[in-house]
Design a protein around this motif. Structure first.
Motif, PDB file in Angstrom:
ATOM      1  N   ASN A   1       4.535  -4.401   6.712  1.00  0.00           N
ATOM      2  CA  ASN A   1       5.303  -3.250   7.161  1.00  0.00           C
ATOM      3  C   ASN A   1       6.757  -3.710   7.273  1.00  0.00           C
ATOM      4  O   ASN A   1       7.109  -4.454   8.191  1.00  0.00           O
ATOM      5  CB  ASN A   1       4.763  -2.786   8.514  1.00  0.00           C
ATOM      6  CG  ASN A   1       5.137  -1.364   8.834  1.00  0.00           C
ATOM      7  OD1 ASN A   1       5.508  -0.593   7.960  1.00  0.00           O
ATOM      8  ND2 ASN A   1       5.057  -1.006  10.097  1.00  0.00           N
TER       9      ASN A   1
ATOM     10  N   GLN B   1       2.510  -2.554  -2.825  1.00  0.00           N
ATOM     11  CA  GLN B   1       1.447  -2.683  -1.831  1.00  0.00           C
ATOM     12  C   GLN B   1       2.005  -2.831  -0.423  1.00  0.00           C
ATOM     13  O   GLN B   1       1.260  -3.141   0.510  1.00  0.00           O
ATOM     14  CB  GLN B   1       0.571  -3.893  -2.170  1.00  0.00           C
ATOM     15  CG  GLN B   1      -0.028  -3.869  -3.564  1.00  0.00           C
ATOM     16  CD  GLN B   1      -0.861  -2.627  -3.820  1.00  0.00           C
ATOM     17  OE1 GLN B   1      -1.646  -2.206  -2.971  1.00  0.00           O
ATOM     18  NE2 GLN B   1      -0.685  -2.027  -4.993  1.00  0.00           N
ATOM     19  N   THR B   2       3.297  -2.602  -0.281  1.00  0.00           N
ATOM     20  CA  THR B   2       3.967  -2.780   1.006  1.00  0.00           C
ATOM     21  C   THR B   2       4.423  -1.439   1.552  1.00  0.00           C
ATOM     22  O   THR B   2       4.901  -0.590   0.802  1.00  0.00           O
ATOM     23  CB  THR B   2       5.194  -3.706   0.835  1.00  0.00           C
ATOM     24  OG1 THR B   2       4.767  -4.959   0.301  1.00  0.00           O
ATOM     25  CG2 THR B   2       5.891  -3.936   2.164  1.00  0.00           C
ATOM     26  N   LYS B   3       4.286  -1.272   2.849  1.00  0.00           N
ATOM     27  CA  LYS B   3       4.795  -0.057   3.489  1.00  0.00           C
ATOM     28  C   LYS B   3       6.277  -0.282   3.802  1.00  0.00           C
ATOM     29  O   LYS B   3       6.634  -1.147   4.605  1.00  0.00           O
ATOM     30  CB  LYS B   3       4.024   0.261   4.763  1.00  0.00           C
ATOM     31  CG  LYS B   3       4.445   1.581   5.408  1.00  0.00           C
ATOM     32  CD  LYS B   3       3.630   1.886   6.646  1.00  0.00           C
ATOM     33  CE  LYS B   3       2.202   2.259   6.283  1.00  0.00           C
ATOM     34  NZ  LYS B   3       1.451   2.710   7.477  1.00  0.00           N
TER      35      LYS B   3
ATOM     36  N   HIS C   1      10.089   1.015   4.987  1.00  0.00           N
ATOM     37  CA  HIS C   1      10.900   1.952   5.765  1.00  0.00           C
ATOM     38  C   HIS C   1      12.367   1.631   5.502  1.00  0.00           C
ATOM     39  O   HIS C   1      12.758   0.460   5.475  1.00  0.00           O
ATOM     40  CB  HIS C   1      10.612   1.807   7.261  1.00  0.00           C
ATOM     41  CG  HIS C   1       9.172   1.976   7.622  1.00  0.00           C
ATOM     42  ND1 HIS C   1       8.646   3.160   8.096  1.00  0.00           N
ATOM     43  CD2 HIS C   1       8.137   1.089   7.558  1.00  0.00           C
ATOM     44  CE1 HIS C   1       7.352   2.995   8.318  1.00  0.00           C
ATOM     45  NE2 HIS C   1       7.024   1.758   8.002  1.00  0.00           N
TER      46      HIS C   1
ATOM     47  N   ASN D   1       6.439   8.945   0.963  1.00  0.00           N
ATOM     48  CA  ASN D   1       4.983   8.924   0.759  1.00  0.00           C
ATOM     49  C   ASN D   1       4.573   9.183  -0.693  1.00  0.00           C
ATOM     50  O   ASN D   1       3.429   9.546  -0.954  1.00  0.00           O
ATOM     51  CB  ASN D   1       4.283   9.942   1.672  1.00  0.00           C
ATOM     52  CG  ASN D   1       4.403   9.558   3.134  1.00  0.00           C
ATOM     53  OD1 ASN D   1       4.363   8.381   3.479  1.00  0.00           O
ATOM     54  ND2 ASN D   1       4.571  10.549   3.988  1.00  0.00           N
TER      55      ASN D   1
ATOM     56  N   SER E   1       5.856   4.177  -2.114  1.00  0.00           N
ATOM     57  CA  SER E   1       5.317   3.760  -0.824  1.00  0.00           C
ATOM     58  C   SER E   1       6.403   3.671   0.244  1.00  0.00           C
ATOM     59  O   SER E   1       6.375   2.793   1.105  1.00  0.00           O
ATOM     60  CB  SER E   1       4.598   2.407  -0.948  1.00  0.00           C
ATOM     61  OG  SER E   1       3.509   2.503  -1.825  1.00  0.00           O
TER      62      SER E   1
ATOM     63  N   ALA F   1       7.660   4.831   3.472  1.00  0.00           N
ATOM     64  CA  ALA F   1       6.996   5.515   4.580  1.00  0.00           C
ATOM     65  C   ALA F   1       7.949   6.382   5.387  1.00  0.00           C
ATOM     66  O   ALA F   1       7.545   7.421   5.920  1.00  0.00           O
ATOM     67  CB  ALA F   1       6.323   4.488   5.488  1.00  0.00           C
ATOM     68  N   SER F   2       9.228   5.967   5.502  1.00  0.00           N
ATOM     69  CA  SER F   2      10.189   6.765   6.266  1.00  0.00           C
ATOM     70  C   SER F   2      11.608   6.368   5.879  1.00  0.00           C
ATOM     71  O   SER F   2      11.853   5.257   5.405  1.00  0.00           O
ATOM     72  CB  SER F   2       9.989   6.595   7.772  1.00  0.00           C
ATOM     73  OG  SER F   2      10.239   5.253   8.174  1.00  0.00           O
TER      74      SER F   2
END
Length: 270
Positions: free
Chosen positions: A2, A26-28, A30, A86, A90, A92-93
């Motif tokens: 993350n 494969q990583t989230k 931000h 999303n 990938s 996320a924000s």
């Protein structure tokens, strides 16, 4: 993992991000954006016109005038980036935060629970409460060789001093001191006399981001990243003065070559 990327809203940060993201599927991820690098009290009225022109090419031209007219690669049109959350990258924000040490920012970052934070030209100084929120710490890709060239526009300073090589340094951010954390790795490239300052900055990130990817790969294996204590000697530089720019130009230096820069934008983004 993350990961929070702390990014500035300029072409060099964006280019680095575009080079990194394809390797992190494969990583989230931000993204936290600032709007500028360096002091907030440097106003257009009291800075050299050449720096205002540089800002135009780094920010206004690509993101407000040129690229929105074309079908561009991801992460180039910042307002549209929010609508890509999303999706295949990938991401996320996405957040726009200039007061990174404020309570509201701490709340956002704490909720993300980052394993790692990566800074690339982020425009604010991180203090201990923010740094402690990242499990593996905060690493920064500085566009200068440390400890010799700390601060803003380190590449300009190296070129002004006639260095034959310039470089990027990946280092930890461990406290509020600027560009003083433990060094992970340094990458260097030769100076090309007929190329502009901005060309060199962008060129640095093509190899410099590999340092970040190597570190992320190591962290993902639960292995500590090798690093060493940064020497205390060195010098911090702020924005160039008018005299600095005059000296740079007298020695044949150019901050931006508009024609080659636009060609570069079209090749890499459109």
């Amino acid at each position: 993992m993350n990961i929070i990327f702390l990014i500035n809203r300029d072409i060099a940060s964006n280019y680095a991000l575009n080079l990194i993201l394809p390797h992190l599927k494969q990583t989230k991820v931000h993204l936290v954006y600032s709007s500028q690098v360096g002091r907030t009290d440097v106003r257009p009225a009291n800075r050299p016109a050449a720096l205002a022109q540089l800002q135009f090419f780094e920010q206004t031209l690509p993101f407000e005038l040129l690229l929105p007219k074309y079908q561009v690669n991801y992460c180039t049109d910042f307002p549209r980036l929010n609508r890509r959350v999303n999706q295949s990258l990938s991401i996320a924000s996405v957040h726009y935060i200039d007061q990174i040490n404020s309570e509201s920012a701490l709340t956002i970052i704490k909720a993300i629970e980052p394993d790692l934070m990566v800074s690339i030209r982020f425009g604010a100084i991180l203090k201990s409460p923010v740094i402690r929120l990242s499990r593996l710490g905060v690493i920064n890709l500085h566009s200068g060789v440390l400890p010799d060239y700390r601060g803003v526009m380190a590449t300009f300073r190296a070129m002004l001093n006639g260095e034959k090589e310039i470089g990027t340094t990946l280092h930890y951010i461990q406290n509020h001191q600027i560009d003083c954390g433990d060094i992970i790795q340094i990458d260097k490239i030769p100076v090309e006399k007929n190329r502009s300052y901005l060309w060199h900055v962008l060129k640095l990130y093509e190899s410099g981001v590999l340092l970040i990817l190597d570190a992320i790969a190591t962290f993902s294996k639960n292995i500590s990243v090798e690093n060493h204590l940064q020497p205390k000697e060195g010098k911090y530089f702020s924005y160039p003065s008018l005299q600095n720019i005059i000296d740079f130009e007298r020695r044949g230096g150019v901050l931006v070559d508009p024609d080659s820069y636009i060609d570069w934008l079209m090749k890499n983004y459109c």
